[in-house]
Design a protein around this motif. Structure first.
Motif, PDB file in Angstrom:
ATOM      1  N   ARG A 210       0.837  -1.214   0.000  1.00 53.64           N
ATOM      2  CA  ARG A 210       0.000   0.000   0.000  1.00 53.64           C
ATOM      3  C   ARG A 210       0.868   1.260   0.000  1.00 53.64           C
ATOM      4  N   LYS A 211       1.925   1.251   0.776  1.00 55.40           N
ATOM      5  CA  LYS A 211       2.827   2.407   0.821  1.00 55.40           C
ATOM      6  C   LYS A 211       3.442   2.670  -0.553  1.00 55.40           C
ATOM      7  N   ALA A 212       3.868   1.587  -1.235  1.00 53.81           N
ATOM      8  CA  ALA A 212       4.474   1.747  -2.564  1.00 53.81           C
ATOM      9  C   ALA A 212       3.461   2.279  -3.563  1.00 53.81           C
ATOM     10  N   ILE A 213       2.220   1.798  -3.495  1.00 51.78           N
ATOM     11  CA  ILE A 213       1.177   2.311  -4.395  1.00 51.78           C
ATOM     12  C   ILE A 213       0.991   3.805  -4.171  1.00 51.78           C
ATOM     13  N   ARG A 214       0.909   4.204  -2.925  1.00 51.40           N
ATOM     14  CA  ARG A 214       0.723   5.631  -2.627  1.00 51.40           C
ATOM     15  C   ARG A 214       1.928   6.465  -3.059  1.00 51.40           C
ATOM     16  N   ASP A 215       3.129   6.004  -2.716  1.00 48.52           N
ATOM     17  CA  ASP A 215       4.328   6.844  -2.861  1.00 48.52           C
ATOM     18  C   ASP A 215       4.965   6.780  -4.249  1.00 48.52           C
ATOM     19  N   LYS A 216       4.763   5.660  -4.973  1.00 43.53           N
ATOM     20  CA  LYS A 216       5.516   5.475  -6.219  1.00 43.53           C
ATOM     21  C   LYS A 216       4.665   5.349  -7.479  1.00 43.53           C
ATOM     22  N   TYR A 217       3.494   4.762  -7.359  1.00 42.75           N
ATOM     23  CA  TYR A 217       2.838   4.292  -8.574  1.00 42.75           C
ATOM     24  C   TYR A 217       1.489   4.929  -8.924  1.00 42.75           C
ATOM     25  N   VAL A 235      -7.743   3.423  -1.179  1.00 42.08           N
ATOM     26  CA  VAL A 235      -7.416   4.553  -0.313  1.00 42.08           C
ATOM     27  C   VAL A 235      -5.973   4.991  -0.546  1.00 42.08           C
ATOM     28  N   ALA A 236      -5.061   4.010  -0.583  1.00 44.72           N
ATOM     29  CA  ALA A 236      -3.646   4.326  -0.807  1.00 44.72           C
ATOM     30  C   ALA A 236      -3.453   5.006  -2.158  1.00 44.72           C
ATOM     31  N   ALA A 237      -4.156   4.514  -3.181  1.00 46.93           N
ATOM     32  CA  ALA A 237      -4.031   5.101  -4.518  1.00 46.93           C
ATOM     33  C   ALA A 237      -4.563   6.532  -4.548  1.00 46.93           C
ATOM     34  N   ALA A 238      -5.727   6.745  -3.921  1.00 42.77           N
ATOM     35  CA  ALA A 238      -6.312   8.092  -3.909  1.00 42.77           C
ATOM     36  C   ALA A 238      -5.398   9.073  -3.172  1.00 42.77           C
ATOM     37  N   LEU A 239      -4.835   8.624  -2.049  1.00 35.96           N
ATOM     38  CA  LEU A 239      -3.928   9.498  -1.294  1.00 35.96           C
ATOM     39  C   LEU A 239      -2.628   9.737  -2.057  1.00 35.96           C
ATOM     40  N   ASN A 380      12.964 -22.916   7.876  1.00 41.53           N
ATOM     41  CA  ASN A 380      12.829 -24.353   7.631  1.00 41.53           C
ATOM     42  C   ASN A 380      11.452 -24.724   7.061  1.00 41.53           C
ATOM     43  N   TYR A 381      10.610 -23.730   6.869  1.00 43.24           N
ATOM     44  CA  TYR A 381       9.246 -23.969   6.393  1.00 43.24           C
ATOM     45  C   TYR A 381       8.888 -22.863   5.396  1.00 43.24           C
ATOM     46  N   PRO A 382       9.269 -23.025   4.119  1.00 44.96           N
ATOM     47  CA  PRO A 382       9.081 -21.970   3.117  1.00 44.96           C
ATOM     48  C   PRO A 382       7.645 -21.466   3.016  1.00 44.96           C
ATOM     49  N   GLN A 383       6.670 -22.331   3.323  1.00 42.45           N
ATOM     50  CA  GLN A 383       5.269 -21.920   3.214  1.00 42.45           C
ATOM     51  C   GLN A 383       4.922 -20.787   4.172  1.00 42.45           C
ATOM     52  N   SER A 384       5.750 -20.587   5.202  1.00 47.35           N
ATOM     53  CA  SER A 384       5.449 -19.508   6.146  1.00 47.35           C
ATOM     54  C   SER A 384       5.637 -18.142   5.508  1.00 47.35           C
ATOM     55  N   ASN A 385       6.432 -18.075   4.438  1.00 49.04           N
ATOM     56  CA  ASN A 385       6.603 -16.813   3.708  1.00 49.04           C
ATOM     57  C   ASN A 385       5.656 -16.826   2.508  1.00 49.04           C
ATOM     58  N   TYR A 386       4.362 -16.728   2.803  1.00 50.70           N
ATOM     59  CA  TYR A 386       3.325 -17.024   1.810  1.00 50.70           C
ATOM     60  C   TYR A 386       3.049 -15.882   0.834  1.00 50.70           C
ATOM     61  N   LEU A 387       3.293 -14.644   1.234  1.00 43.28           N
ATOM     62  CA  LEU A 387       2.869 -13.509   0.407  1.00 43.28           C
ATOM     63  C   LEU A 387       3.828 -13.274  -0.756  1.00 43.28           C
ATOM     64  N   LYS A 388       3.256 -13.118  -1.938  1.00 43.43           N
ATOM     65  CA  LYS A 388       4.037 -12.822  -3.149  1.00 43.43           C
ATOM     66  C   LYS A 388       3.329 -11.708  -3.902  1.00 43.43           C
ATOM     67  N   VAL A 389       4.041 -10.593  -4.111  1.00 41.32           N
ATOM     68  CA  VAL A 389       3.462  -9.457  -4.831  1.00 41.32           C
ATOM     69  C   VAL A 389       4.457  -8.980  -5.868  1.00 41.32           C
ATOM     70  N   LEU A 390       3.992  -8.805  -7.102  1.00 43.73           N
ATOM     71  CA  LEU A 390       4.812  -8.300  -8.192  1.00 43.73           C
ATOM     72  C   LEU A 390       4.180  -7.054  -8.787  1.00 43.73           C
ATOM     73  N   VAL A 391       4.961  -6.002  -8.908  1.00 46.52           N
ATOM     74  CA  VAL A 391       4.519  -4.793  -9.618  1.00 46.52           C
ATOM     75  C   VAL A 391       5.067  -4.899 -11.041  1.00 46.52           C
ATOM     76  N   VAL A 392       4.151  -5.044 -12.001  1.00 45.11           N
ATOM     77  CA  VAL A 392       4.520  -5.381 -13.376  1.00 45.11           C
ATOM     78  C   VAL A 392       4.078  -4.261 -14.317  1.00 45.11           C
ATOM     79  N   LYS A 393       4.991  -3.847 -15.188  1.00 46.06           N
ATOM     80  CA  LYS A 393       4.661  -2.825 -16.190  1.00 46.06           C
ATOM     81  C   LYS A 393       4.378  -3.475 -17.533  1.00 46.06           C
ATOM     82  N   LYS A 394       3.251  -3.121 -18.128  1.00 43.80           N
ATOM     83  CA  LYS A 394       2.888  -3.606 -19.461  1.00 43.80           C
ATOM     84  C   LYS A 394       3.591  -2.714 -20.487  1.00 43.80           C
ATOM     85  N   LEU A 395       4.479  -3.303 -21.276  1.00 39.99           N
ATOM     86  CA  LEU A 395       5.323  -2.507 -22.187  1.00 39.99           C
ATOM     87  C   LEU A 395       4.659  -2.205 -23.516  1.00 39.99           C
ATOM     88  N   ASP A 396       3.710  -3.032 -23.929  1.00 38.38           N
ATOM     89  CA  ASP A 396       3.011  -2.735 -25.193  1.00 38.38           C
ATOM     90  C   ASP A 396       1.630  -3.381 -25.200  1.00 38.38           C
TER      91      ASP A 396
END
Length: 396
Positions: A210-217, A235-239, A380-396
């Motif tokens: 949310r912070k990145a959406i507000r501050d960068k994108y 809300v983050a986008a509007a701000l 020792n339990y990779p599933q505990s790091n469950y969140l994955k978010v990618l900010v992707v730019k569409k080039l064409d």
């Protein structure tokens, strides 16, 4: 009474090295388990000690390892030690006036699987993920009482209790809150209700996104927020200066909740679009109406079923990206997110690649996110790091 469970030979090393989830398919005698909350000793075929934990059915597990020390007692002092260490790690969060909601104990990442504790500006919310961990409730509450300085404690029982603990009130102790309360997140305001069903109004693990959406994108962009829940990304986008926001969710209560979140930040909700509709139907509607966006946020549930369709991120995410691409402008941004723990970031990036290839489009990954620092994970339990978010730019 301690129950001995024999670990099959191929998994002994894994548990000795700290793997925390007690899995049925790792055991030779899972039928020995009777009552949730029982203390378990994992042993080898020679009855040599491997680890100790508790019995509590959660997802694909039968419980969690708590200690590799045979002599360590699973008593009040055990819970105090683990919880105090976790709280001390988050000491800096309590000092941050711009962020007043965060996680203070994160399950297996902090040494006790099946238990999380969140802090909301003076209130603690405990999540119990099995009947087994719930049996230790009084020990956990005693630790919170000893740490002190809270307004109240609330709880969510996120397991099938078969009526055993069913009540509508999630209040546990302290002075009841006058909900919604307003918490801050990087200076943004969010309304939270800790006594209103399973969800409280905001997912704390998306704070950095949310912070990145507000501050960068967001600046100057027309933003579509799908599966929008209470509109936190909007809300983050509007701000952040978005030209417009459109929030889409199938749940009827998403509209008043989103209006509430906009209002808490002094944003005129009448100038924002809030749509109660199936997201996939909205994609079709947007194409018919020739609507397009400069940013699309995709944060679907891992699994969802409506009258028309069933959606699973593990198999349907590439199709979701393709739908979004059709209404995303050139140089537009897609914020693709999933909390599905059954696959990792590499596979998730594969979903993105497949969607763009199948659409004949090129892309660039601008940024990626996983869990923030207060969501401690277990290496020792990779599933505990469950969140994955990618900010992707569409080039064409």
């Amino acid at each position: 009474m301690v129950i001995e469970l024999e670990v099959q030979s191929q998994d002994i090393k894994k548990y000795r090295n700290g793997y925390p989830l007690i899995r049925k398919d790792s055991l030779s005698n899972p039928g020995a388990l009777k009552e949730e909350g029982s203390i378990i000793h994992l042993v080898d075929s020679q009855r040599q000690f491997i680890a100790k934990g508790y019995y509590g059915k959660q997802n694909k597990g039968l419980g969690w390892v708590l200690s590799l020390n045979q002599g360590e007692k699973i008593d009040y002092l055990f819970f105090k030690d683990r919880i105090l260490k976790a709280f001390n790690k988050r000491a800096s969060y309590y000092q941050d006036e711009q962020t007043t909601a965060f996680r203070v104990f994160n399950g297996e990442g902090d040494g006790i699987g099946g238990l999380t504790i969140d802090y909301y500006d003076g209130y603690y919310l405990i999540n119990w993920y099995s009947d087994g961990i719930y049996s230790f409730k009084e020990k956990v509450l005693r630790v919170l009482d000893e740490l002190g300085d809270y307004q109240a404690v609330y709880e969510k029982k996120r397991f099938d209790s078969k009526g055993k603990y069913m009540e509508d009130d999630d209040f546990v102790k302290g002075e009841r809150g006058d909900f919604p309360i307003i918490v801050k997140e990087n200076g943004m305001n969010y309304a939270v209700d800790l006594n209103d069903g399973a969800m409280v109004g905001i997912f704390l693990d998306q704070r950095e996104v949310r912070k990145a959406i507000r501050d960068k994108y967001a600046a100057g962009r027309r933003v579509l927020n799908t599966f929008s829940y209470t509109g936190a990304f909007s809300v983050a986008a509007a701000l952040g200066g978005a030209a417009s926001t459109t929030s889409v969710d199938l749940a009827k209560r998403s509209k008043p909740k989103t209006i509430e979140q906009f209002s808490m930040n002094g944003i005129d909700f009448d100038q924002q679009d809030i749509v109660v509709m199936d997201v996939f139907d909205y994609f079709k509607y947007a194409k018919r109406k020739h609507l397009s966006f400069d940013m699309v946020v995709l944060d679907p549930p891992s699994f969802a079923r409506s009258k028309k369709r069933t959606f699973s991120t593990a198999k349907d995410y590439p199709g979701l990206i393709q739908d979004a691409l059709e209404i995303t402008e050139k140089d537009g941004i897609i914020v693709a997110s999933t909390n599905n723990a059954t696959f990792g970031m590499r596979k998730f990036k594969g979903f993105i690649q497949k969607a763009f290839q199948d659409s004949g489009k090129r892309f660039k990954i601008l940024e990626e996110f996983s869990l923030p620092g207060d969501f401690q994970t277990n290496r020792n339990y990779p599933q505990s790091n469950y969140l994955k978010v990618l900010v992707v730019k569409k080039l064409d």
